[in-house]
Design a protein around this motif. Structure first.
Motif, PDB file in Angstrom:
ATOM      1  N   ALA A 185       0.841  -1.210   0.000  1.00 35.42           N
ATOM      2  CA  ALA A 185       0.000   0.000   0.000  1.00 35.42           C
ATOM      3  C   ALA A 185       0.872   1.255   0.000  1.00 35.42           C
ATOM      4  N   ALA A 186       1.965   1.232   0.774  1.00 36.02           N
ATOM      5  CA  ALA A 186       2.860   2.399   0.817  1.00 36.02           C
ATOM      6  C   ALA A 186       3.509   2.637  -0.550  1.00 36.02           C
ATOM      7  N   GLY A 187       3.961   1.586  -1.194  1.00 34.88           N
ATOM      8  CA  GLY A 187       4.575   1.715  -2.520  1.00 34.88           C
ATOM      9  C   GLY A 187       3.584   2.230  -3.553  1.00 34.88           C
TER      10      GLY A 187
ATOM     11  N   ARG B 129       7.043  17.844  -0.730  1.00 30.00           N
ATOM     12  CA  ARG B 129       5.678  17.727  -0.214  1.00 30.00           C
ATOM     13  C   ARG B 129       5.112  16.323  -0.478  1.00 30.00           C
ATOM     14  N   VAL B 130       5.333  15.820  -1.671  1.00 32.23           N
ATOM     15  CA  VAL B 130       4.826  14.483  -2.027  1.00 32.23           C
ATOM     16  C   VAL B 130       5.457  13.419  -1.129  1.00 32.23           C
ATOM     17  N   PHE B 131       6.770  13.480  -0.945  1.00 34.12           N
ATOM     18  CA  PHE B 131       7.436  12.468  -0.135  1.00 34.12           C
ATOM     19  C   PHE B 131       7.058  12.596   1.349  1.00 34.12           C
ATOM     20  N   ASP B 132       6.879  13.807   1.847  1.00 31.21           N
ATOM     21  CA  ASP B 132       6.426  13.989   3.237  1.00 31.21           C
ATOM     22  C   ASP B 132       5.024  13.408   3.422  1.00 31.21           C
ATOM     23  N   ASP B 133       4.129  13.690   2.470  1.00 26.42           N
ATOM     24  CA  ASP B 133       2.770  13.132   2.544  1.00 26.42           C
ATOM     25  C   ASP B 133       2.797  11.610   2.489  1.00 26.42           C
ATOM     26  N   ALA B 134       3.634  11.059   1.606  1.00 25.49           N
ATOM     27  CA  ALA B 134       3.732   9.601   1.475  1.00 25.49           C
ATOM     28  C   ALA B 134       4.278   8.977   2.757  1.00 25.49           C
ATOM     29  N   ALA B 135       5.270   9.629   3.376  1.00 24.23           N
ATOM     30  CA  ALA B 135       5.851   9.094   4.610  1.00 24.23           C
ATOM     31  C   ALA B 135       4.820   9.082   5.726  1.00 24.23           C
ATOM     32  N   LYS B 136       4.014  10.144   5.828  1.00 26.37           N
ATOM     33  CA  LYS B 136       2.987  10.196   6.869  1.00 26.37           C
ATOM     34  C   LYS B 136       1.942   9.103   6.658  1.00 26.37           C
ATOM     35  N   MET B 137       1.492   8.958   5.414  1.00 28.94           N
ATOM     36  CA  MET B 137       0.473   7.941   5.129  1.00 28.94           C
ATOM     37  C   MET B 137       1.037   6.534   5.309  1.00 28.94           C
ATOM     38  N   SER B 138       2.267   6.306   4.857  1.00 28.95           N
ATOM     39  CA  SER B 138       2.874   4.976   4.974  1.00 28.95           C
ATOM     40  C   SER B 138       3.090   4.615   6.431  1.00 28.95           C
ATOM     41  N   GLY B 139       3.554   5.563   7.225  1.00 28.51           N
ATOM     42  CA  GLY B 139       3.757   5.307   8.652  1.00 28.51           C
ATOM     43  C   GLY B 139       2.462   4.958   9.345  1.00 28.51           C
ATOM     44  N   ALA B 140       1.394   5.673   9.017  1.00 28.74           N
ATOM     45  CA  ALA B 140       0.085   5.400   9.617  1.00 28.74           C
ATOM     46  C   ALA B 140      -0.444   4.040   9.167  1.00 28.74           C
TER      47      ALA B 140
END
Length: 193
Positions: free
Chosen positions: A134-136, A173-184
């Motif tokens: 899902a993160a990928g 911004r894209v990578f920060d958003d992805a990191a937050k969503m992936s971590g959650a």
């Protein structure tokens, strides 16, 4: 063929009558039609169904019973196995011991895994794989979505420094958003297992 009553069989073996009754309730006595114990068949059945891990204990008890009957002063026989040594085991007994050890090993492994799961240091593999997938997928979608967003903004720019700065900010911004969503997503997957 020898047939004895349960009391006679208990006396012959040097056992308590209650132990013979227990063997009968376990189905380990071969009884005749008239309610007597078939000694030969019962002894064969007892040998076949005996737990080999108890062989040393059984031999030690048998030696003590024999000595108790022979004399009033108990002495250990020379051939009585000690607690640390087992008599030589037949193929079936070795198989039983191997199976029992195999079972105990895996039960211990299962308990260890449960312990680590309770501590939170072990998670289900499938949950982690699903969260990683899902993160990928999320990262891919966010990065591919940049092109349509930035195309209109970049066409009006002519300074390469401004274009680079604008692209770097968009990627950040894209990578920060992805990191937050992936971590959650990963945390949720690990707590669900």
């Amino acid at each position: 063929m020898m047939h004895l009553t349960k009391s006679e069989f208990a006396a012959r073996r040097g056992w308590a009558k209650s132990y013979v009754s227990k063997l009968d309730s376990q189905g380990r006595l071969v009884m005749t039609d008239d309610g007597k114990v078939d000694v030969e068949a019962t002894e064969a059945l007892l040998a076949e169904t005996a737990d080999p891990s108890k062989a040393a204990v059984a031999a030690r008890h048998e030696a003590k019973r024999t000595e108790r009957d022979a004399s009033s002063e108990p002495q250990l026989a020379d051939d009585t196995p000690s607690v640390g040594q087992l008599p030589s085991l037949s193929g079936a007994e070795r198989s039983f011991q191997r199976s029992k050890a195999h079972r105990e090993y895996f039960l211990a492994q299962q308990e260890e895994a449960n312990f680590y799961k309770m501590q939170g240091s072990l998670v289900e593999r499938q949950a982690v794989e699903d969260a990683a997938f899902a993160a990928g997928r999320t990262l891919r979608d966010l990065v591919l979505g940049l092109a349509p967003q930035l195309a209109a903004e970049l066409t009006g720019m002519s300074d390469s420094w401004e274009i680079e700065k604008h692209l770097a900010g968009a990627f950040r911004r894209v990578f920060d958003d992805a990191a937050k969503m992936s971590g959650a997503d990963l945390k949720q997957a690990m707590t669900q297992s």
